[in-house]
Write an enzyme that holds these catalytic residues in place. Sequence first.
Site, PDB file in Angstrom:
ATOM      1  N   ARG A  36       4.894 -11.138 -15.819  1.00  0.00           N
ATOM      2  CA  ARG A  36       4.285 -11.189 -14.480  1.00  0.00           C
ATOM      3  C   ARG A  36       3.459 -12.468 -14.280  1.00  0.00           C
ATOM      4  O   ARG A  36       2.909 -13.021 -15.222  1.00  0.00           O
ATOM      5  CB  ARG A  36       3.458  -9.921 -14.250  1.00  0.00           C
ATOM      6  CG  ARG A  36       4.355  -8.685 -14.302  1.00  0.00           C
ATOM      7  CD  ARG A  36       3.634  -7.425 -13.999  1.00  0.00           C
ATOM      8  NE  ARG A  36       3.141  -7.398 -12.633  1.00  0.00           N
ATOM      9  CZ  ARG A  36       2.330  -6.463 -12.167  1.00  0.00           C
ATOM     10  NH1 ARG A  36       1.938  -5.480 -12.968  1.00  0.00           N
ATOM     11  NH2 ARG A  36       1.907  -6.494 -10.922  1.00  0.00           N
ATOM     12  N   ARG A  83     -12.301  -0.510 -12.080  1.00  0.00           N
ATOM     13  CA  ARG A  83     -13.511  -1.217 -11.641  1.00  0.00           C
ATOM     14  C   ARG A  83     -14.767  -0.520 -12.142  1.00  0.00           C
ATOM     15  O   ARG A  83     -15.785  -1.168 -12.426  1.00  0.00           O
ATOM     16  CB  ARG A  83     -13.499  -1.331 -10.115  1.00  0.00           C
ATOM     17  CG  ARG A  83     -12.444  -2.347  -9.623  1.00  0.00           C
ATOM     18  CD  ARG A  83     -12.033  -2.067  -8.190  1.00  0.00           C
ATOM     19  NE  ARG A  83     -11.199  -3.110  -7.607  1.00  0.00           N
ATOM     20  CZ  ARG A  83      -9.872  -3.217  -7.760  1.00  0.00           C
ATOM     21  NH1 ARG A  83      -9.222  -2.356  -8.537  1.00  0.00           N
ATOM     22  NH2 ARG A  83      -9.205  -4.180  -7.168  1.00  0.00           N
ATOM     23  N   ASP A  97       1.702  -0.288  -2.980  1.00  0.00           N
ATOM     24  CA  ASP A  97       2.204   0.424  -4.163  1.00  0.00           C
ATOM     25  C   ASP A  97       3.094   1.612  -3.798  1.00  0.00           C
ATOM     26  O   ASP A  97       3.689   2.233  -4.678  1.00  0.00           O
ATOM     27  CB  ASP A  97       1.029   0.924  -5.010  1.00  0.00           C
ATOM     28  CG  ASP A  97       0.329  -0.233  -5.722  1.00  0.00           C
ATOM     29  OD1 ASP A  97       0.958  -1.296  -5.884  1.00  0.00           O
ATOM     30  OD2 ASP A  97      -0.839  -0.067  -6.107  1.00  0.00           O
ATOM     31  N   GLY A 124      -1.555  -4.855 -15.185  1.00  0.00           N
ATOM     32  CA  GLY A 124      -1.804  -6.113 -14.484  1.00  0.00           C
ATOM     33  C   GLY A 124      -3.222  -6.173 -13.946  1.00  0.00           C
ATOM     34  O   GLY A 124      -3.864  -7.229 -13.953  1.00  0.00           O
ATOM     35  N   LYS A 174       5.915  -6.916  -9.033  1.00  0.00           N
ATOM     36  CA  LYS A 174       5.125  -5.781  -9.524  1.00  0.00           C
ATOM     37  C   LYS A 174       5.612  -5.433 -10.943  1.00  0.00           C
ATOM     38  O   LYS A 174       6.233  -6.245 -11.604  1.00  0.00           O
ATOM     39  CB  LYS A 174       5.260  -4.603  -8.567  1.00  0.00           C
ATOM     40  CG  LYS A 174       4.640  -4.860  -7.208  1.00  0.00           C
ATOM     41  CD  LYS A 174       3.133  -4.947  -7.289  1.00  0.00           C
ATOM     42  CE  LYS A 174       2.505  -5.265  -5.957  1.00  0.00           C
ATOM     43  NZ  LYS A 174       1.072  -5.565  -6.059  1.00  0.00           N
ATOM     44  N   ARG A 183      10.583  -4.477  -7.493  1.00  0.00           N
ATOM     45  CA  ARG A 183      10.748  -3.144  -6.892  1.00  0.00           C
ATOM     46  C   ARG A 183      11.781  -3.120  -5.768  1.00  0.00           C
ATOM     47  O   ARG A 183      12.279  -2.041  -5.421  1.00  0.00           O
ATOM     48  CB  ARG A 183       9.397  -2.617  -6.398  1.00  0.00           C
ATOM     49  CG  ARG A 183       8.531  -2.176  -7.563  1.00  0.00           C
ATOM     50  CD  ARG A 183       7.233  -1.535  -7.147  1.00  0.00           C
ATOM     51  NE  ARG A 183       6.552  -1.019  -8.336  1.00  0.00           N
ATOM     52  CZ  ARG A 183       5.256  -0.779  -8.418  1.00  0.00           C
ATOM     53  NH1 ARG A 183       4.475  -0.986  -7.372  1.00  0.00           N
ATOM     54  NH2 ARG A 183       4.735  -0.301  -9.527  1.00  0.00           N
TER      55      ARG A 183
HETATM   56  C1  S3P Z   1      -4.492  -3.412  -7.339  1.00  0.00           C
HETATM   57  C2  S3P Z   1      -3.995  -4.299  -6.407  1.00  0.00           C
HETATM   58  C3  S3P Z   1      -2.568  -4.379  -6.056  1.00  0.00           C
HETATM   59  C4  S3P Z   1      -1.812  -3.146  -6.519  1.00  0.00           C
HETATM   60  C5  S3P Z   1      -2.139  -2.753  -7.929  1.00  0.00           C
HETATM   61  C6  S3P Z   1      -3.632  -2.453  -8.043  1.00  0.00           C
HETATM   62  C7  S3P Z   1      -5.940  -3.427  -7.626  1.00  0.00           C
HETATM   63  O1  S3P Z   1      -1.995  -5.503  -6.699  1.00  0.00           O
HETATM   64  O2  S3P Z   1      -0.422  -3.361  -6.413  1.00  0.00           O
HETATM   65  O3  S3P Z   1      -1.421  -1.607  -8.314  1.00  0.00           O
HETATM   66  O4  S3P Z   1      -6.430  -2.467  -8.249  1.00  0.00           O
HETATM   67  O5  S3P Z   1      -6.596  -4.375  -7.233  1.00  0.00           O
HETATM   68  P1  S3P Z   1      -1.988  -6.954  -5.990  1.00  0.00           P
HETATM   69  O6  S3P Z   1      -3.381  -7.444  -5.989  1.00  0.00           O
HETATM   70  O7  S3P Z   1      -1.096  -7.785  -6.880  1.00  0.00           O
HETATM   71  O8  S3P Z   1      -1.426  -6.734  -4.648  1.00  0.00           O
END
Ligand code: S3P
Length: 744
Positions: free
Chosen positions: A431, A335, A624, A403, A651, A655
Site C-alpha cells: 500500500r 485513536r 469503507d 494501514g 485499500k 476493491r
Molecule cells: C480510516 C480512514 C480511511 C478508511 C480506513 C480508516 C481512519 O482511510 O478507509 O479504513 O481511521 O482514518 P483513508 O484515509 O485512506 O481514506
Amino acid sequence: MHSTPSSVPIVNCLVVIGLGLIGSSFAKGVRDAGLAQEVVGVDLDPHSRKRAVELGVADRCCNDLAEACKEADVIMLAVPVLALQTLLGQIADLKLTDTIITDVGSVKGHLLTAAQKVFGVLPPLLVPGHPIAGSERSGVEAANSTLFKHHKVILTPHEQTNPDALRCVQQLWQGLGADVESMSVEQHDRVLAATSHLPHLLAFGLVDSLAKRNENLEIFRYAAGGFRDFTRIAGSDPVMWHDIFLANKDAVLQQLDQFRDDLDVLRNAIAEENGRHLLGVFTRARVAREHFSTILAQRAYVETMLDNDLIFLANPGGQVNGTIRVPGDKSISHRAIMLGSLAQGVTEIEGFLEGEDALATIQAFRDMGVVIEGPENGRVVVHGVGLHGLQAPPGPIYVGNSGTTMRLLSGILAAQSFDTTLSGDASLSKRPMNRIAKPLREMGAVIETAPEGRPPLTIRGGQRLTGMHYEMPMASAQVKSCLLLAGMYAGGETSVTEPAPTRDHTERMLSGFGYPVEVNGPTAKIESNHALTATHIEVPADISSAAFFMVAACIAADSELLLEHVGINPTRTGIIDILKLMGADLSLERIREVGGELVADIRVRSSRLKGVEIPLELVPLAIDEFPVLFIAAACAEGRTVLRGAEELRVKESDRIQVMVDGLTTLGVDAQGTPDGIIIEGGPIGGGEVWAHGDHRIAMSFSVAALRAQAPIRIHDSVHVATSFPNFLELCGKVGMRVAVEEQA
Ligand code: S3P
C-alpha cells in the site's frame, strides 16, 4: 519392523554413534525412509545395540568404531556434548578420507573447537547440526522415526564446509520431514542459550532452591499449577544439561547476566511498590509469545489457520432478524490508544474493538514502553506517558494488516527522539505510504521507504518538525490525522485542508483529551505546546461493520433487524444516505451523544432497492462500505453507478477489481471504471470468489449469499478478524448461513 522404504537412497552407509533417543530416532527414520542402503549403529551398551537391531533402528550394530566406519559415507555423532572431543579423536585415528561427519549436539562452538584441536584444521566434511526436537522419553526403546517431522533442524556450516557435504546432510534431514535452516555457529549458540539453556537453568535452579529449604515439604504440598508448569523441564537429563552448560559457558553467562539485571529491576519494583513497572512487564509478557510468532510469520494477528486458505462457505437464502450490537469502531479504537498513550494520566476505554488491527496499535505502544491493560471484554486501560514519554522500541514495530496504524503512527514517530521501523503483512506492504511520507518530509521529517513509497518505513528520530499548511490531494482521514498528530510536535501551526469531508474522529478526540484543534470548514488547525489529559472513552459500535448487516436486512426477505449503539458521526453516514437513496426501509432511533460522538440504534427492514447514481459528495463518507454497497446494487432494480472512488483501488485490496471479478463470477453484470463501477441489478448465482485477504470483501460476499441461487465459497477470508472478529457468530445469530468451511 522395517517398513517399506519410500525414497531413493541418498547414501550407501550411514553410521550412527550413540543410540539414545535422538541418535536412534535419526537412524530409524533414515532406515524406514530408505535414505541409506545400510544403517549401522554404534553404542557402548550391548543391550542398546541388541535392541536397536530388534527394533529396526539399524541394520546391524557393533562396538568397534573402526569396523563400523570402514564403509561409512556419513557418520552421525549423537553422543553427549562433552564426549565429542574424545570421539572425534578416535575418528581422526581412522584416517577416513571422504566421510561426512555430522552431529546433533545442542552447542556448536564447542564442537568446532574440539574438531580444530583434534584435526588441526576444521574438516571440510564436518557439518554441524542440531535438531530442535526431543521427548520426555529417552534411549533406544523410544526411537521414533517421525520425531523430526515438521521440527526445525539448524545446520551451522563453517567457512570451509564442503557444499556437497552440506547438501547431503540437509537432504537426510529433509527426508525425515524436518525443516532445515542454517545459521552461524555464534548465532546458534547465542539463540539457544536464551531460548533453551537459560529456561532449563532457571527450572533446575528454582526446584533445587525450593527443595533445599527447611519447609520444603510444605512448599511442595502447596505447589500448584504454576510451579508444575514452570518447572516441567527440570525433569530433563541432568548429565546432558551439565554438558550443555559447560560447553556453552560464555553465551549462557551472557544471557544469565542480562536476566539477572532484569530480575533485579523486578525485585526493586516490588520493593518500591512500583505497580506500573510490574504491570508493564506482565502485560507485555502476556502477549509476547503470540506477538513474536506473528511477526516471524509476517502475517496479521490471526491465531488460527496460519498458512491455510480460510474459506467461508455462504449458503443461499436465510433471513436477518433480531437485535445485535456489532464490535467497536476501528478508527476510534486506534485513536483512543494513540492519544491515551500520549496523554498524562490513565485513560479508560470501553467498547474497544478487539480486532487485530486495533490490537496491532496496542502492541506498537507497548513496544514503546506504554503500559496498557487488557483488552478484557472491550475494556482497555492505558497508562499515558505524556507527549514526550515514548521510548525506543526494542526492534521494528510490526503492524500486521493495519494501514491506519502505520499512517497515523508515522506522524507521531516523525517527531520522536529515536529511530523506528514500521513493517506490515503482505497486503499492507503493497500500500502507498508516500501520501504521508511526502508531507511529513516537508515538515522536516526524515523517512525512508521501500521502492515506490511502500512499507517498511524507517523514520529517523531527533528531527525538529516545523508546522505547515497542507492541501491534501486526496480525501483521506488517515493523511489528515497523521499530519495533525505530527502537528502536536511541530513548531508553530500545522493546518490541513481536505478536498472533501472525511472522518473527523481525530479532531473530536483531540478535543476530548483537552488538546485544542480549530476546525474551519474543510481546514483543521493545530499547534504545539499543549498537553493531552487522560479521559474516559466509550467506543460506539462500528458503522462500517454494521453496514454488512444493514445491507443484509435490506436484501433478505421477511427481515427486521435492530443494530444497537451504532456510531453515526456525520462523516461516516454515507452508507445510510446511499441506502436510503436506493429506497431502503431504514430508520434511526434513540439518537444520542456519547463522549463527543453521535450514536443511534438503526432499524432496517427488507426493502425493494433501486439502482442509483451515487452522489460524489457521499463517496468519502462511505469509503469503507462500497464492497457491501455493490452487493446492494446487485440486488437492486436497475443500474447503479459509482464515480470518484479511485481510492478504492488502494485499500486492503483493489476493491473495484476484486469486487468486479467476484460479482462477474456470480453472474452479475459489473463493469469496473478507473474511478468506480457500474452494476446492473439482477439475479446472483453461486460459485468461487476470492477475498484477496481483504476483510470487507469476504464479508460482502457472505451477505450476497442471502440472495444467491447456489452456495458461494469465499477464499482467503482469514482477515475478517482484523475488523470484525465475531462476524460469523453474529451472522448465525440473525439467521444467515455462513460458516468456515471444514478443511478435508
Ligand atoms: C480510516 C480512514 C480511511 C478508511 C480506513 C480508516 C481512519 O482511510 O478507509 O479504513 O481511521 O482514518 P483513508 O484515509 O485512506 O481514506
